[in-house]
Design an enzyme around this catalytic site. Structure first.
Site, PDB file in Angstrom:
ATOM      1  N   HIS A 124      -2.221  -3.980   5.025  1.00  0.00           N
ATOM      2  CA  HIS A 124      -2.033  -3.600   6.432  1.00  0.00           C
ATOM      3  C   HIS A 124      -3.379  -3.326   7.078  1.00  0.00           C
ATOM      4  O   HIS A 124      -4.323  -2.877   6.416  1.00  0.00           O
ATOM      5  CB  HIS A 124      -1.111  -2.382   6.553  1.00  0.00           C
ATOM      6  CG  HIS A 124      -1.666  -1.130   5.957  1.00  0.00           C
ATOM      7  ND1 HIS A 124      -2.209  -0.122   6.719  1.00  0.00           N
ATOM      8  CD2 HIS A 124      -1.791  -0.727   4.670  1.00  0.00           C
ATOM      9  CE1 HIS A 124      -2.625   0.854   5.922  1.00  0.00           C
ATOM     10  NE2 HIS A 124      -2.391   0.516   4.673  1.00  0.00           N
TER      11      HIS A 124
ATOM     12  N   CYS B 127       0.847  -1.199   0.000  1.00  0.00           N
ATOM     13  CA  CYS B 127       0.000   0.000   0.000  1.00  0.00           C
ATOM     14  C   CYS B 127       0.882   1.249   0.000  1.00  0.00           C
ATOM     15  O   CYS B 127       1.995   1.246   0.514  1.00  0.00           O
ATOM     16  CB  CYS B 127      -0.893   0.003   1.240  1.00  0.00           C
ATOM     17  SG  CYS B 127      -2.036   1.411   1.285  1.00  0.00           S
TER      18      CYS B 127
ATOM     19  N   CYS C 140      -6.110   0.082   6.874  1.00  0.00           N
ATOM     20  CA  CYS C 140      -5.890   0.647   5.539  1.00  0.00           C
ATOM     21  C   CYS C 140      -7.011   1.632   5.177  1.00  0.00           C
ATOM     22  O   CYS C 140      -8.202   1.286   5.217  1.00  0.00           O
ATOM     23  CB  CYS C 140      -5.820  -0.475   4.505  1.00  0.00           C
ATOM     24  SG  CYS C 140      -5.483   0.130   2.839  1.00  0.00           S
TER      25      CYS C 140
ATOM     26  N   ARG D  79       3.138   4.754   6.302  1.00  0.00           N
ATOM     27  CA  ARG D  79       3.578   4.033   7.510  1.00  0.00           C
ATOM     28  C   ARG D  79       4.059   2.614   7.218  1.00  0.00           C
ATOM     29  O   ARG D  79       4.444   1.895   8.131  1.00  0.00           O
ATOM     30  CB  ARG D  79       2.428   4.001   8.532  1.00  0.00           C
ATOM     31  CG  ARG D  79       2.013   5.390   9.000  1.00  0.00           C
ATOM     32  CD  ARG D  79       0.681   5.348   9.698  1.00  0.00           C
ATOM     33  NE  ARG D  79      -0.412   5.003   8.788  1.00  0.00           N
ATOM     34  CZ  ARG D  79      -1.690   4.901   9.161  1.00  0.00           C
ATOM     35  NH1 ARG D  79      -2.029   5.117  10.413  1.00  0.00           N
ATOM     36  NH2 ARG D  79      -2.623   4.593   8.283  1.00  0.00           N
TER      37      ARG D  79
ATOM     38  N   ASP E  85       0.483   3.751   1.720  1.00  0.00           N
ATOM     39  CA  ASP E  85       0.476   4.323   3.076  1.00  0.00           C
ATOM     40  C   ASP E  85       1.903   4.590   3.565  1.00  0.00           C
ATOM     41  O   ASP E  85       2.754   3.692   3.536  1.00  0.00           O
ATOM     42  CB  ASP E  85      -0.239   3.338   4.018  1.00  0.00           C
ATOM     43  CG  ASP E  85      -0.564   3.971   5.362  1.00  0.00           C
ATOM     44  OD1 ASP E  85       0.370   4.475   6.021  1.00  0.00           O
ATOM     45  OD2 ASP E  85      -1.749   3.985   5.739  1.00  0.00           O
TER      46      ASP E  85
HETATM   47 ZN    ZN Z   1      -3.422   1.167   2.988  1.00  0.00          ZN
END
Ligand code: ZN
Length: 196
Positions: free
Chosen positions: A98, A42, A101, A46, A44
């Site tokens: 994750h 992803c 999400c 993090r 993302d």
């Molecule tokens: Zn995500």
């Protein structure tokens, strides 16, 4: 941290430290890349692949998009898979989702998010395919389960690409892994594994 100047300063310092640790760090990396893994994750911020795997630059070939989707008509993702398997000869493809999400949450929450809803439609398909199972769960349990089911569906999509099917036909060693990452403790969990 503020402004792009500080980013450039941080980069200069990082490069200096790397050379202090290993004088040939960049000259070796500049010659070639020989990553053993393809990571499809992803976007993302993090969940950065090399950092959560504690690996240095050069070890992981990476493709990231919102909610780690592998869409059969996405030339960008398919090209990455082809290059990784046929040129770099990676033996492992990791699809890593994750918990927490945002893409998955947007689907569960419903509503109108504009253009991105076209992309999120692929997660809606996963939701629809598993509606009976998901309807038995509530709140965070349902959210976590859809994050996991989405990874498993994307693993299936990787397995169904012509690149992977051809690799398996040629008896190449290639394993597709489905993992999910926990933002709350930094731990990766294996959900599924397919060796063809
Ligand atoms: Zn995500």
């Amino acid at each position: 941290m503020s402004g792009l100047e500080s980013l450039l300063d941080r980069n200069a310092l990082w490069a200096k430290h790397k050379v202090e640790e290993n004088a040939s760090f960049f000259s070796q990396l500049a010659q070639q890349q020989t990553p053993k893994y393809l990571w499809i994750g992803c976007s993302d911020s993090r969940v950065p692949a090399t950092q959560v795997l504690d690996l240095p630059p050069g070890e992981v070939f990476v493709h990231r998009n919102i909610a780690n989707l592998v869409v059969h008509s996405d030339m960008s993702c398919l090209s990455v898979i082809q290059y990784a398997v046929e040129v770099l000869q990676v033996e492992h493809i990791i699809v890593c989702g994750h918990y927490g999400c945002g893409g998955v949450k947007a689907v569960l929450d419903g509503g109108d998010h504009g253009m991105i809803d076209n992309w999120l439609g692929h997660i809606k398909d996963v939701q629809r395919l598993n509606s009976e199972h998901l309807s038995q769960l509530e709140g965070d349990e349902r959210f976590d389960k859809l994050c996991e089911l989405n990874v498993q569906e994307q693993v299936r999509n990787v397995c169904n690409t012509t690149v992977v099917k051809n690799a398996w036909k040629k008896r190449k060693s290639l394993t597709i892994h489905g993992w999910v990452y926990s933002l709350s403790d930094g731990i990766l969990k294996e959900l599924c594994c397919n060796r063809g």
